[in-house]
Design an enzyme around this catalytic site. Structure first.
Site, PDB file in Angstrom:
ATOM      1  N   ARG A 117       0.794  -1.233   0.000  1.00 26.47           N
ATOM      2  CA  ARG A 117       0.000   0.000   0.000  1.00 26.47           C
ATOM      3  C   ARG A 117       0.829   1.289   0.000  1.00 26.47           C
ATOM      4  O   ARG A 117       0.261   2.375   0.082  1.00 26.47           O
ATOM      5  CB  ARG A 117      -0.987   0.021   1.183  1.00 26.47           C
ATOM      6  N   ASP A 118       2.150   1.200  -0.082  1.00 26.93           N
ATOM      7  CA  ASP A 118       2.949   2.431  -0.122  1.00 26.93           C
ATOM      8  C   ASP A 118       4.225   2.218  -0.939  1.00 26.93           C
ATOM      9  O   ASP A 118       5.323   2.580  -0.510  1.00 26.93           O
ATOM     10  CB  ASP A 118       3.293   2.895   1.291  1.00 26.93           C
ATOM     11  N   ILE A 119       4.073   1.624  -2.130  1.00 23.59           N
ATOM     12  CA  ILE A 119       5.229   1.391  -3.003  1.00 23.59           C
ATOM     13  C   ILE A 119       5.622   2.702  -3.669  1.00 23.59           C
ATOM     14  O   ILE A 119       4.803   3.350  -4.324  1.00 23.59           O
ATOM     15  CB  ILE A 119       4.905   0.326  -4.063  1.00 23.59           C
TER      16      ILE A 119
ATOM     17  N   THR B 297       1.366   7.306  -0.354  1.00 18.88           N
ATOM     18  CA  THR B 297       1.854   8.549  -0.952  1.00 18.88           C
ATOM     19  C   THR B 297       0.994   8.859  -2.166  1.00 18.88           C
ATOM     20  O   THR B 297       0.953   8.058  -3.103  1.00 18.88           O
ATOM     21  CB  THR B 297       3.333   8.400  -1.349  1.00 18.88           C
TER      22      THR B 297
ATOM     23  N   ASN C  49      10.926   3.606  -0.915  1.00 16.91           N
ATOM     24  CA  ASN C  49      10.698   2.328  -0.257  1.00 16.91           C
ATOM     25  C   ASN C  49      11.243   1.152  -1.067  1.00 16.91           C
ATOM     26  O   ASN C  49      10.960  -0.004  -0.759  1.00 16.91           O
ATOM     27  CB  ASN C  49       9.205   2.116   0.007  1.00 16.91           C
TER      28      ASN C  49
END
Length: 341
Positions: free
Chosen positions: A26-28, A73, A32
Protein backbone atom coordinates in the site's frame (compact mmCIF):
# COMPACT_ATOMS: atom_id res chain seq x y z
CA UNK A 1 15.94 0.65 -20.54
CA UNK A 2 16.45 -3.10 -20.64
CA UNK A 3 18.51 -3.01 -17.42
CA UNK A 4 15.82 -0.94 -15.71
CA UNK A 5 13.18 -3.46 -16.75
CA UNK A 6 15.28 -6.36 -15.46
CA UNK A 7 15.65 -4.55 -12.12
CA UNK A 8 11.94 -3.74 -12.01
CA UNK A 9 11.08 -7.43 -12.46
CA UNK A 10 12.91 -8.11 -9.17
CA UNK A 11 10.73 -5.49 -7.48
CA UNK A 12 7.63 -7.20 -8.88
CA UNK A 13 8.91 -10.52 -7.51
CA UNK A 14 9.38 -9.01 -4.03
CA UNK A 15 5.87 -7.52 -3.98
CA UNK A 16 4.44 -10.79 -5.32
CA UNK A 17 6.18 -12.63 -2.46
CA UNK A 18 4.52 -10.28 0.06
CA UNK A 19 1.13 -10.91 -1.57
CA UNK A 20 1.65 -14.66 -1.32
CA UNK A 21 2.29 -14.16 2.40
CA UNK A 22 -1.03 -12.33 2.69
CA UNK A 23 0.37 -8.78 2.85
CA UNK A 24 -0.49 -5.76 0.63
CA UNK A 25 2.19 -3.06 0.84
CA UNK A 26 0.00 0.00 0.00
CA UNK A 27 2.95 2.43 -0.12
CA UNK A 28 5.23 1.39 -3.00
CA UNK A 29 7.42 4.33 -4.06
CA UNK A 30 11.10 4.94 -4.90
CA UNK A 31 12.11 5.70 -1.31
CA UNK A 32 10.70 2.33 -0.26
CA UNK A 33 12.67 0.42 -2.89
CA UNK A 34 16.38 0.37 -2.07
CA UNK A 35 18.96 -1.05 -4.46
CA UNK A 36 22.09 -2.68 -3.14
CA UNK A 37 24.91 -4.53 -4.90
CA UNK A 38 25.46 -8.24 -4.51
CA UNK A 39 28.42 -9.73 -6.37
CA UNK A 40 28.54 -6.57 -8.46
CA UNK A 41 24.91 -6.89 -9.55
CA UNK A 42 22.09 -4.56 -8.43
CA UNK A 43 19.53 -6.15 -6.11
CA UNK A 44 16.37 -4.26 -5.04
CA UNK A 45 14.91 -4.49 -1.55
CA UNK A 46 11.31 -3.48 -0.82
CA UNK A 47 11.10 -1.92 2.64
CA UNK A 48 8.76 -0.04 5.01
CA UNK A 49 5.64 -2.14 5.43
CA UNK A 50 4.26 0.38 7.94
CA UNK A 51 1.05 0.86 5.96
CA UNK A 52 0.75 -2.75 4.88
CA UNK A 53 -2.58 -4.53 5.03
CA UNK A 54 -3.05 -8.20 5.84
CA UNK A 55 -5.44 -10.13 3.61
CA UNK A 56 -6.06 -13.06 5.97
CA UNK A 57 -9.38 -13.22 7.74
CA UNK A 58 -7.68 -13.52 11.14
CA UNK A 59 -5.85 -10.21 10.79
CA UNK A 60 -7.23 -7.27 12.71
CA UNK A 61 -6.45 -4.66 10.02
CA UNK A 62 -8.52 -6.23 7.29
CA UNK A 63 -9.93 -2.90 6.07
CA UNK A 64 -8.87 0.72 6.00
CA UNK A 65 -7.90 1.96 9.41
CA UNK A 66 -10.43 4.77 9.39
CA UNK A 67 -13.03 6.02 6.98
CA UNK A 68 -11.84 9.29 5.44
CA UNK A 69 -8.12 8.54 5.98
CA UNK A 70 -5.84 8.61 2.93
CA UNK A 71 -3.19 5.92 3.07
CA UNK A 72 -0.01 5.92 1.02
CA UNK A 73 1.85 8.55 -0.95
CA UNK A 74 -0.71 10.25 -3.23
CA UNK A 75 1.55 10.44 -6.33
CA UNK A 76 1.96 6.62 -6.29
CA UNK A 77 -1.35 5.61 -4.74
CA UNK A 78 -4.05 3.84 -6.70
CA UNK A 79 -7.40 5.52 -7.47
CA UNK A 80 -9.18 3.31 -4.93
CA UNK A 81 -6.72 4.45 -2.23
CA UNK A 82 -7.72 8.03 -3.04
CA UNK A 83 -11.33 7.35 -2.10
CA UNK A 84 -12.53 8.88 1.16
CA UNK A 85 -14.86 5.97 1.81
CA UNK A 86 -14.12 2.51 3.18
CA UNK A 87 -13.08 0.92 -0.11
CA UNK A 88 -11.71 -2.60 -0.09
CA UNK A 89 -8.04 -2.55 -1.15
CA UNK A 90 -6.64 -5.64 -2.83
CA UNK A 91 -3.35 -6.65 -4.46
CA UNK A 92 -4.18 -4.75 -7.64
CA UNK A 93 -3.65 -1.52 -5.73
CA UNK A 94 0.03 -2.44 -5.46
CA UNK A 95 -0.01 -3.21 -9.21
CA UNK A 96 -1.06 0.39 -9.87
CA UNK A 97 1.75 1.71 -7.65
CA UNK A 98 4.20 -0.54 -9.50
CA UNK A 99 2.88 0.93 -12.76
CA UNK A 100 3.57 4.46 -11.48
CA UNK A 101 7.06 3.35 -10.42
CA UNK A 102 7.68 1.80 -13.85
CA UNK A 103 6.42 4.97 -15.56
CA UNK A 104 8.98 7.01 -13.60
CA UNK A 105 11.76 4.50 -14.31
CA UNK A 106 11.14 4.77 -18.04
CA UNK A 107 10.12 8.40 -18.52
CA UNK A 108 11.80 10.15 -15.61
CA UNK A 109 8.58 11.76 -14.36
CA UNK A 110 5.44 10.54 -12.63
CA UNK A 111 2.28 9.78 -14.63
CA UNK A 112 0.47 12.46 -12.60
CA UNK A 113 3.04 14.75 -11.03
CA UNK A 114 2.70 16.14 -7.53
CA UNK A 115 4.37 19.48 -8.27
CA UNK A 116 3.25 21.24 -5.10
CA UNK A 117 1.04 23.66 -7.04
CA UNK A 118 -2.08 21.62 -6.43
CA UNK A 119 -3.74 20.58 -3.22
CA UNK A 120 -4.00 16.98 -2.06
CA UNK A 121 -7.69 17.06 -2.96
CA UNK A 122 -6.90 18.17 -6.53
CA UNK A 123 -4.18 15.53 -6.82
CA UNK A 124 -6.54 12.87 -5.50
CA UNK A 125 -9.18 13.87 -8.03
CA UNK A 126 -6.64 13.80 -10.87
CA UNK A 127 -5.48 10.30 -9.91
CA UNK A 128 -9.06 9.10 -9.76
CA UNK A 129 -10.35 10.75 -12.96
CA UNK A 130 -7.53 11.69 -15.35
CA UNK A 131 -5.78 9.23 -17.63
CA UNK A 132 -2.05 10.00 -17.83
CA UNK A 133 -0.42 10.34 -21.27
CA UNK A 134 1.32 7.30 -22.65
CA UNK A 135 5.06 7.16 -21.82
CA UNK A 136 6.09 7.76 -25.46
CA UNK A 137 3.81 10.80 -25.60
CA UNK A 138 4.83 12.16 -22.21
CA UNK A 139 8.54 11.95 -22.96
CA UNK A 140 8.06 13.96 -26.16
CA UNK A 141 6.73 16.85 -24.05
CA UNK A 142 9.70 17.12 -21.68
CA UNK A 143 11.56 19.72 -23.74
CA UNK A 144 15.08 20.39 -22.49
CA UNK A 145 14.80 17.69 -19.82
CA UNK A 146 14.56 14.99 -22.49
CA UNK A 147 18.28 15.03 -23.33
CA UNK A 148 19.27 14.53 -19.69
CA UNK A 149 16.69 11.78 -19.15
CA UNK A 150 17.74 9.95 -22.33
CA UNK A 151 21.43 10.23 -21.39
CA UNK A 152 20.69 8.62 -18.00
CA UNK A 153 19.23 5.68 -19.92
CA UNK A 154 22.21 5.38 -22.25
CA UNK A 155 20.43 6.33 -25.50
CA UNK A 156 19.65 9.32 -27.70
CA UNK A 157 16.20 10.98 -27.32
CA UNK A 158 14.80 9.61 -30.62
CA UNK A 159 15.89 6.09 -29.65
CA UNK A 160 14.27 6.39 -26.23
CA UNK A 161 10.99 7.56 -27.79
CA UNK A 162 11.13 4.64 -30.19
CA UNK A 163 11.78 2.15 -27.37
CA UNK A 164 8.83 3.38 -25.34
CA UNK A 165 6.40 3.54 -28.26
CA UNK A 166 4.26 0.45 -28.66
CA UNK A 167 4.66 -2.46 -26.24
CA UNK A 168 6.01 -0.51 -23.26
CA UNK A 169 3.17 1.98 -23.68
CA UNK A 170 0.69 -0.89 -23.47
CA UNK A 171 2.35 -2.49 -20.43
CA UNK A 172 2.51 0.72 -18.39
CA UNK A 173 -1.00 1.88 -19.27
CA UNK A 174 -2.52 -1.51 -18.38
CA UNK A 175 -0.86 -1.34 -14.95
CA UNK A 176 -2.25 2.20 -14.51
CA UNK A 177 -5.85 1.41 -15.46
CA UNK A 178 -8.36 3.34 -13.31
CA UNK A 179 -10.62 0.30 -13.06
CA UNK A 180 -8.65 -2.33 -11.17
CA UNK A 181 -10.36 -5.24 -12.92
CA UNK A 182 -8.66 -4.05 -16.12
CA UNK A 183 -5.18 -3.97 -14.59
CA UNK A 184 -2.79 -6.86 -14.34
CA UNK A 185 -4.18 -9.27 -11.76
CA UNK A 186 -0.85 -9.47 -9.89
CA UNK A 187 2.75 -8.19 -9.92
CA UNK A 188 3.74 -11.57 -11.33
CA UNK A 189 1.44 -11.08 -14.32
CA UNK A 190 2.98 -7.65 -14.89
CA UNK A 191 6.46 -9.17 -14.71
CA UNK A 192 5.51 -11.88 -17.22
CA UNK A 193 4.42 -9.25 -19.75
CA UNK A 194 7.77 -7.48 -19.32
CA UNK A 195 9.44 -10.84 -19.99
CA UNK A 196 7.37 -11.16 -23.15
CA UNK A 197 8.50 -7.70 -24.24
CA UNK A 198 12.16 -8.52 -23.62
CA UNK A 199 11.80 -11.80 -25.55
CA UNK A 200 9.86 -10.20 -28.44
CA UNK A 201 6.74 -12.22 -27.69
CA UNK A 202 3.11 -11.05 -27.96
CA UNK A 203 1.90 -9.17 -24.87
CA UNK A 204 -1.07 -9.93 -22.68
CA UNK A 205 -1.77 -6.17 -22.55
CA UNK A 206 -1.99 -5.70 -26.32
CA UNK A 207 -4.75 -6.85 -28.70
CA UNK A 208 -3.42 -9.82 -30.71
CA UNK A 209 -3.85 -8.41 -34.23
CA UNK A 210 -2.43 -10.42 -37.12
CA UNK A 211 0.15 -7.78 -38.03
CA UNK A 212 1.32 -7.50 -34.42
CA UNK A 213 1.73 -11.27 -34.05
CA UNK A 214 3.68 -11.48 -37.32
CA UNK A 215 6.05 -8.68 -36.25
CA UNK A 216 6.69 -10.43 -32.94
CA UNK A 217 7.35 -13.74 -34.67
CA UNK A 218 9.86 -12.11 -37.01
CA UNK A 219 11.65 -10.41 -34.11
CA UNK A 220 11.97 -13.74 -32.26
CA UNK A 221 13.20 -15.64 -35.31
CA UNK A 222 15.24 -13.07 -37.23
CA UNK A 223 17.66 -15.54 -38.88
CA UNK A 224 14.94 -17.93 -39.97
CA UNK A 225 12.66 -15.09 -41.02
CA UNK A 226 15.48 -13.50 -43.04
CA UNK A 227 16.14 -16.81 -44.80
CA UNK A 228 12.44 -17.28 -45.54
CA UNK A 229 12.24 -13.69 -46.77
CA UNK A 230 15.15 -14.26 -49.17
CA UNK A 231 13.56 -17.47 -50.47
CA UNK A 232 10.24 -15.67 -50.82
CA UNK A 233 11.81 -12.77 -52.75
CA UNK A 234 13.63 -15.20 -55.06
CA UNK A 235 10.42 -17.18 -55.58
CA UNK A 236 8.40 -14.03 -56.29
CA UNK A 237 11.08 -12.81 -58.71
CA UNK A 238 11.10 -16.21 -60.48
CA UNK A 239 7.31 -16.23 -60.75
CA UNK A 240 7.30 -12.63 -61.97
CA UNK A 241 9.92 -13.33 -64.66
CA UNK A 242 8.06 -16.47 -65.72
CA UNK A 243 4.77 -14.58 -65.99
CA UNK A 244 6.39 -11.75 -67.95
CA UNK A 245 8.02 -14.22 -70.35
CA UNK A 246 4.75 -16.11 -70.72
CA UNK A 247 2.91 -12.86 -71.36
CA UNK A 248 5.44 -11.85 -74.00
CA UNK A 249 5.19 -15.24 -75.70
CA UNK A 250 1.39 -15.02 -75.62
CA UNK A 251 1.50 -11.49 -77.05
CA UNK A 252 3.86 -12.55 -79.85
CA UNK A 253 1.66 -15.55 -80.58
CA UNK A 254 -1.48 -13.43 -80.64
CA UNK A 255 0.25 -10.84 -82.82
CA UNK A 256 1.43 -13.50 -85.29
CA UNK A 257 -2.00 -15.11 -85.33
CA UNK A 258 -3.67 -11.75 -85.97
CA UNK A 259 -1.25 -10.92 -88.76
CA UNK A 260 -1.80 -14.30 -90.36
CA UNK A 261 -5.58 -13.93 -90.14
CA UNK A 262 -5.36 -10.43 -91.57
CA UNK A 263 -3.13 -11.53 -94.44
CA UNK A 264 -5.42 -14.47 -95.14
CA UNK A 265 -8.53 -12.27 -95.17
CA UNK A 266 -6.93 -9.67 -97.44
CA UNK A 267 -5.57 -12.34 -99.75
CA UNK A 268 -8.97 -14.02 -100.01
CA UNK A 269 -10.64 -10.69 -100.78
CA UNK A 270 -8.12 -9.74 -103.44
CA UNK A 271 -8.30 -13.16 -105.07
CA UNK A 272 -12.06 -12.90 -105.17
CA UNK A 273 -12.21 -9.37 -106.55
CA UNK A 274 -9.17 -9.28 -108.78
CA UNK A 275 -10.00 -12.74 -110.06
CA UNK A 276 -13.02 -11.13 -111.71
CA UNK A 277 -10.59 -9.65 -114.25
CA UNK A 278 -9.73 -13.16 -115.54
CA UNK A 279 -11.21 -13.35 -119.10
CA UNK A 280 -11.49 -17.16 -118.80
CA UNK A 281 -14.00 -16.61 -115.94
CA UNK A 282 -15.81 -13.49 -117.20
CA UNK A 283 -15.69 -14.13 -120.94
CA UNK A 284 -14.63 -10.55 -121.59
CA UNK A 285 -11.68 -8.27 -121.10
CA UNK A 286 -11.90 -6.17 -117.90
CA UNK A 287 -9.62 -3.18 -117.37
CA UNK A 288 -7.47 -2.79 -114.25
CA UNK A 289 -9.33 0.41 -113.33
CA UNK A 290 -12.69 -1.35 -113.56
CA UNK A 291 -11.38 -4.22 -111.44
CA UNK A 292 -10.06 -1.86 -108.77
CA UNK A 293 -13.35 0.09 -108.73
CA UNK A 294 -15.30 -3.12 -108.18
CA UNK A 295 -12.92 -4.18 -105.39
CA UNK A 296 -13.19 -0.80 -103.68
CA UNK A 297 -16.99 -0.96 -103.83
CA UNK A 298 -17.04 -4.30 -101.97
CA UNK A 299 -14.77 -3.24 -99.10
CA UNK A 300 -17.52 -1.93 -96.79
CA UNK A 301 -19.76 -4.97 -97.16
CA UNK A 302 -16.91 -7.48 -96.87
CA UNK A 303 -15.16 -5.94 -93.87
CA UNK A 304 -18.15 -4.38 -92.12
CA UNK A 305 -17.05 -5.66 -88.68
CA UNK A 306 -13.31 -5.34 -89.37
CA UNK A 307 -12.54 -1.64 -89.92
CA UNK A 308 -8.75 -2.05 -89.69
CA UNK A 309 -8.75 -4.71 -92.42
CA UNK A 310 -10.94 -2.45 -94.52
CA UNK A 311 -8.41 0.34 -94.04
CA UNK A 312 -5.57 -2.01 -95.06
CA UNK A 313 -7.38 -2.97 -98.28
CA UNK A 314 -8.13 0.68 -99.08
CA UNK A 315 -4.45 1.51 -98.54
CA UNK A 316 -3.43 -1.32 -100.86
CA UNK A 317 -5.85 -0.31 -103.64
CA UNK A 318 -4.98 3.36 -103.13
CA UNK A 319 -1.28 2.54 -103.47
CA UNK A 320 -1.98 0.67 -106.75
CA UNK A 321 -3.86 3.71 -108.07
CA UNK A 322 -0.93 5.93 -107.05
CA UNK A 323 1.58 3.66 -108.79
CA UNK A 324 -0.55 3.94 -111.95
CA UNK A 325 -0.49 7.73 -111.65
CA UNK A 326 -4.23 7.92 -110.93
CA UNK A 327 -3.87 10.17 -107.88
CA UNK A 328 -7.44 11.46 -108.00
CA UNK A 329 -8.65 7.86 -107.46
CA UNK A 330 -5.94 7.05 -104.86
CA UNK A 331 -6.50 10.08 -102.63
CA UNK A 332 -9.99 9.28 -101.21
CA UNK A 333 -9.02 5.66 -100.51
CA UNK A 334 -5.80 6.65 -98.71
CA UNK A 335 -7.54 9.42 -96.73
CA UNK A 336 -10.31 7.03 -95.68
CA UNK A 337 -7.72 4.46 -94.55
CA UNK A 338 -5.86 7.15 -92.57
CA UNK A 339 -9.07 8.36 -90.91
CA UNK A 340 -10.03 4.80 -89.89
CA UNK A 341 -6.60 4.16 -88.37
Amino acid sequence: VRERLELFKEVCAAVQHAHQKGVIHRDIKPSNVLVTLRDGKPLPKVIDFGLAKATTSEAKDNSLTEVGTLLGTPAYASPEQMSMGAIDIDTRSDVYSLGALLYELLVGVLPIEADGKHSVIELRQAIRDLDPPRPSVRISRLGERLSEIAKARGVEPPVLRSQLRGDLDWIVMKALEKQRERRYASPHELSLDIDRYLNHEPLLARPPTTGYLIRKFVRRHRVGASFVAVIFVVLVAFVAVTLIQSQRVAEERDRATAQAERAEAINAFLQETLGAADPWQTGRDVSVRETLEQAAAKIDSTFQSQPLLAAEVRRTIGSIYASLGRYEDAEPLLLSALETR
